[in-house]
Motif scaffolding. Structure first.
Motif, PDB file in Angstrom:
ATOM      1  N   UNK A 240      18.155  10.936  33.199  1.00 35.77           N
ATOM      2  CA  UNK A 240      18.503  10.958  34.621  1.00 35.77           C
ATOM      3  C   UNK A 240      18.894  12.364  35.056  1.00 35.77           C
ATOM      4  N   UNK A 241      18.422  12.749  36.250  1.00 35.50           N
ATOM      5  CA  UNK A 241      18.728  14.044  36.873  1.00 35.50           C
ATOM      6  C   UNK A 241      17.990  15.223  36.229  1.00 35.50           C
ATOM      7  N   UNK A 242      17.076  14.947  35.315  1.00 32.33           N
ATOM      8  CA  UNK A 242      16.318  16.021  34.670  1.00 32.33           C
ATOM      9  C   UNK A 242      14.827  15.758  34.844  1.00 32.33           C
ATOM     10  N   UNK A 243      14.089  16.770  35.312  1.00 39.00           N
ATOM     11  CA  UNK A 243      12.644  16.650  35.418  1.00 39.00           C
ATOM     12  C   UNK A 243      12.002  16.758  34.037  1.00 39.00           C
ATOM     13  N   UNK A 244      10.859  16.132  33.884  1.00 40.34           N
ATOM     14  CA  UNK A 244      10.143  16.177  32.610  1.00 40.34           C
ATOM     15  C   UNK A 244       9.846  17.621  32.199  1.00 40.34           C
ATOM     16  N   UNK A 245       9.497  18.466  33.173  1.00 37.70           N
ATOM     17  CA  UNK A 245       9.206  19.874  32.868  1.00 37.70           C
ATOM     18  C   UNK A 245      10.360  20.529  32.121  1.00 37.70           C
ATOM     19  N   UNK A 246      11.576  20.276  32.593  1.00 35.71           N
ATOM     20  CA  UNK A 246      12.751  20.902  31.983  1.00 35.71           C
ATOM     21  C   UNK A 246      13.036  20.324  30.605  1.00 35.71           C
ATOM     22  N   UNK A 247      12.861  19.011  30.457  1.00 33.10           N
ATOM     23  CA  UNK A 247      13.067  18.392  29.147  1.00 33.10           C
ATOM     24  C   UNK A 247      12.066  18.933  28.138  1.00 33.10           C
ATOM     25  N   UNK A 248      10.807  19.015  28.547  1.00 36.65           N
ATOM     26  CA  UNK A 248       9.765  19.534  27.654  1.00 36.65           C
ATOM     27  C   UNK A 248      10.048  20.990  27.292  1.00 36.65           C
ATOM     28  N   UNK A 249      10.455  21.775  28.276  1.00 35.68           N
ATOM     29  CA  UNK A 249      10.755  23.193  28.015  1.00 35.68           C
ATOM     30  C   UNK A 249      11.933  23.334  27.061  1.00 35.68           C
ATOM     31  N   UNK A 250      12.971  22.522  27.270  1.00 35.36           N
ATOM     32  CA  UNK A 250      14.137  22.602  26.385  1.00 35.36           C
ATOM     33  C   UNK A 250      13.768  22.191  24.957  1.00 35.36           C
ATOM     34  N   UNK A 251      13.000  21.126  24.811  1.00 37.27           N
ATOM     35  CA  UNK A 251      12.546  20.721  23.480  1.00 37.27           C
ATOM     36  C   UNK A 251      11.769  21.842  22.806  1.00 37.27           C
ATOM     37  N   UNK A 252      10.904  22.474  23.582  1.00 31.97           N
ATOM     38  CA  UNK A 252      10.027  23.512  23.036  1.00 31.97           C
ATOM     39  C   UNK A 252      10.791  24.769  22.642  1.00 31.97           C
ATOM     40  N   UNK A 253      11.602  25.280  23.575  1.00 30.94           N
ATOM     41  CA  UNK A 253      12.229  26.591  23.364  1.00 30.94           C
ATOM     42  C   UNK A 253      13.541  26.531  22.581  1.00 30.94           C
ATOM     43  N   UNK A 254      14.291  25.448  22.716  1.00 30.33           N
ATOM     44  CA  UNK A 254      15.628  25.401  22.122  1.00 30.33           C
ATOM     45  C   UNK A 254      15.752  24.456  20.931  1.00 30.33           C
ATOM     46  N   UNK A 255      14.903  23.428  20.884  1.00 32.97           N
ATOM     47  CA  UNK A 255      15.000  22.477  19.778  1.00 32.97           C
ATOM     48  C   UNK A 255      14.009  22.817  18.670  1.00 32.97           C
ATOM     49  N   UNK A 256      12.743  23.026  19.023  1.00 27.51           N
ATOM     50  CA  UNK A 256      11.717  23.201  17.991  1.00 27.51           C
ATOM     51  C   UNK A 256      11.355  24.642  17.684  1.00 27.51           C
ATOM     52  N   UNK A 257      11.387  25.528  18.678  1.00 20.87           N
ATOM     53  CA  UNK A 257      11.030  26.928  18.406  1.00 20.87           C
ATOM     54  C   UNK A 257      11.950  27.550  17.357  1.00 20.87           C
ATOM     55  N   UNK A 258      13.276  27.343  17.433  1.00 13.54           N
ATOM     56  CA  UNK A 258      14.156  27.930  16.407  1.00 13.54           C
ATOM     57  C   UNK A 258      13.870  27.405  15.001  1.00 13.54           C
ATOM     58  N   UNK A 259      13.285  26.220  14.881  1.00 12.05           N
ATOM     59  CA  UNK A 259      12.968  25.650  13.573  1.00 12.05           C
ATOM     60  C   UNK A 259      11.625  26.151  13.043  1.00 12.05           C
ATOM     61  N   UNK A 260      10.907  26.907  13.872  1.00  9.91           N
ATOM     62  CA  UNK A 260       9.587  27.378  13.467  1.00  9.91           C
ATOM     63  C   UNK A 260       8.516  26.312  13.550  1.00  9.91           C
ATOM     64  N   UNK A 261       8.792  25.223  14.270  1.00  9.62           N
ATOM     65  CA  UNK A 261       7.820  24.137  14.396  1.00  9.62           C
ATOM     66  C   UNK A 261       6.658  24.555  15.290  1.00  9.62           C
ATOM     67  N   UNK A 262       5.485  24.055  14.981  1.00 11.37           N
ATOM     68  CA  UNK A 262       4.334  24.258  15.863  1.00 11.37           C
ATOM     69  C   UNK A 262       4.351  23.159  16.919  1.00 11.37           C
ATOM     70  N   UNK A 263       4.244  23.533  18.185  1.00 10.78           N
ATOM     71  CA  UNK A 263       4.332  22.582  19.289  1.00 10.78           C
ATOM     72  C   UNK A 263       3.039  22.614  20.100  1.00 10.78           C
ATOM     73  N   UNK A 264       2.505  21.427  20.396  1.00 15.28           N
ATOM     74  CA  UNK A 264       1.386  21.292  21.319  1.00 15.28           C
ATOM     75  C   UNK A 264       1.882  20.477  22.508  1.00 15.28           C
ATOM     76  N   UNK A 265       1.777  21.043  23.708  1.00 11.23           N
ATOM     77  CA  UNK A 265       2.151  20.334  24.932  1.00 11.23           C
ATOM     78  C   UNK A 265       0.880  19.793  25.566  1.00 11.23           C
ATOM     79  N   UNK A 266       0.905  18.521  25.942  1.00 14.08           N
ATOM     80  CA  UNK A 266      -0.246  17.919  26.619  1.00 14.08           C
ATOM     81  C   UNK A 266       0.107  17.696  28.077  1.00 14.08           C
ATOM     82  N   UNK A 267      -0.522  18.461  28.959  1.00  9.90           N
ATOM     83  CA  UNK A 267      -0.289  18.349  30.400  1.00  9.90           C
ATOM     84  C   UNK A 267      -1.326  19.184  31.129  1.00  9.90           C
ATOM     85  N   UNK A 268      -1.653  18.761  32.354  1.00 10.04           N
ATOM     86  CA  UNK A 268      -2.517  19.573  33.209  1.00 10.04           C
ATOM     87  C   UNK A 268      -1.709  20.487  34.119  1.00 10.04           C
ATOM     88  N   UNK A 269      -0.392  20.439  34.000  1.00  8.76           N
ATOM     89  CA  UNK A 269       0.497  21.263  34.819  1.00  8.76           C
ATOM     90  C   UNK A 269       0.505  22.697  34.286  1.00  8.76           C
TER      91      UNK A 269
END
Length: 324
Positions: A119-148
């Motif tokens: 609630x109160x969070x757009x999907x864009x922000x959740x996806x960005x936070x997962x990508x940059x703050x949760x998985x990037x520091x772990x060195x995980x490879x991330x694929x985002x699926x979106x036409x945005x």
């Protein structure tokens, strides 16, 4: 990690797919969505799949910054309803969308995928936070699926973007080839060009050719801030009218940056903890029995003829990780 922009993907297939069940009811939204993500899972073989939807009131933060944010959005797409599904009014389409979204949620809870909607969070922000703050520091490879195109700014050596409509996979090289500006400075492209779908106006007279010729710092290897661009233009304001245009539109440029940037997100700490906690949960197990039960009740057998084989080929690898 495969992270899917849920609503973006749903609207795409809902609008395009004319699939109907044996009763003639449109099922292209939820069946099309599952077929689409299954195809991507088979293609990229992720070890985890997270599907993110906008939370209730997700646009509120940006609407406080820009009251017209997303105004004028409508279901203007011309729906593909040839075949067994007849013409429908806009109200009927919207009701069908709501029903199919609800149905989709029930199906996804049977699959080894993680659902996130805060609630109160757009999907864009959740996806960005997962990508940059949760998985990037772990060195995980991330694929985002979106036409945005907003997600292009997140692309780097560990983050790529799959755009289904284009059927194109974006790495830093593809971003530069397609847009003429490197991914780490793509936010400037968005700021100057605007985004009609979100009712964000661009800066008149500044296109990609102008950016490339008059703002060469955007083409360099380092990430450029909005302050860097403004300082660059101040030092050259008498050399070309473009520099004065940038300075004259500083307020609009800063507003666009606030609305479009997916770095340094303004998300409360408790929301960040919730997102990270959900992402860290065990992968849900594949519930084949419940999935097939709903599938038969919905009379969707012609949409996926051999559902056992489809489930096995698409989700067994993720299901195996859920057992570990």
């Amino acid at each position: 990690m495969l992270i899917i922009d849920g609503l973006n993907s749903f609207i795409r297939v809902f609008s395009a797919s004319p699939l109907a069940n044996d009763d003639g009811d449109h099922i292209g939204g939820y069946i099309g969505f599952m077929r689409s993500i299954a195809a991507v899972i088979r293609q990229f073989k992720p070890t985890r799949c997270i599907i993110v939807f906008d939370g209730k009131g997700g646009s509120a933060r940006r609407k406080k910054i820009h009251s017209g944010y997303k105004d004028g959005r409508s279901m203007s797409t011309r729906f593909n309803r040839s075949g067994d599904v007849g013409e429908q009014t806009l109200e009927q389409e919207l009701e069908s969308m709501r029903l199919q979204m609800s149905k989709l949620s029930e199906y996804l809870q049977c699959l080894p995928v993680t659902l996130i909607s805060i609630d109160n969070i757009e999907a864009d922000d959740t996806i960005a936070y997962l990508t940059t703050d949760v998985y990037r520091p772990k060195g995980s490879e991330v694929i985002i699926m979106s036409d945005d195109k907003d997600f292009v700014q997140l692309v780097d050596d560990k983050v790529s973007l799959w755009r289904p409509v284009e059927k194109k996979y974006y790495t830093p090289k593809e971003v530069l080839d397609r847009f003429g500006i490197p991914a780490h400075n793509f936010i400037h492209y968005k700021v100057f060009m605007g985004d009609a779908s979100d009712n964000i106006k661009g800066i008149n007279g500044i296109g990609i050719k102008t950016m490339q010729s008059k703002l060469p710092l955007l083409l360099e290897d380092n990430t450029v801030s909005i302050e860097d661009v403004l300082e660059y233009c101040r030092a050259r304001k008498d050399e070309h009218k473009m520099y004065r245009t940038v300075l004259d539109n500083e307020v609009a440029i800063r507003l666009n940056w606030q609305l479009m940037s997916l770095e340094d997100l303004d998300i409360a700490a408790n929301y960040k903890l919730t997102i990270a906690s959900i992402a860290d949960r065990a992968i849900p197990k594949l519930n084949t029995y419940q999935f097939k039960k709903m599938f038969m009740l919905d009379k969707a057998y012609t949409a996926i003829p051999n559902v056992d084989t489809w489930l096995s080929n698409s989700f067994n690898t993720l299901a195996a990780f859920s057992e570990k």
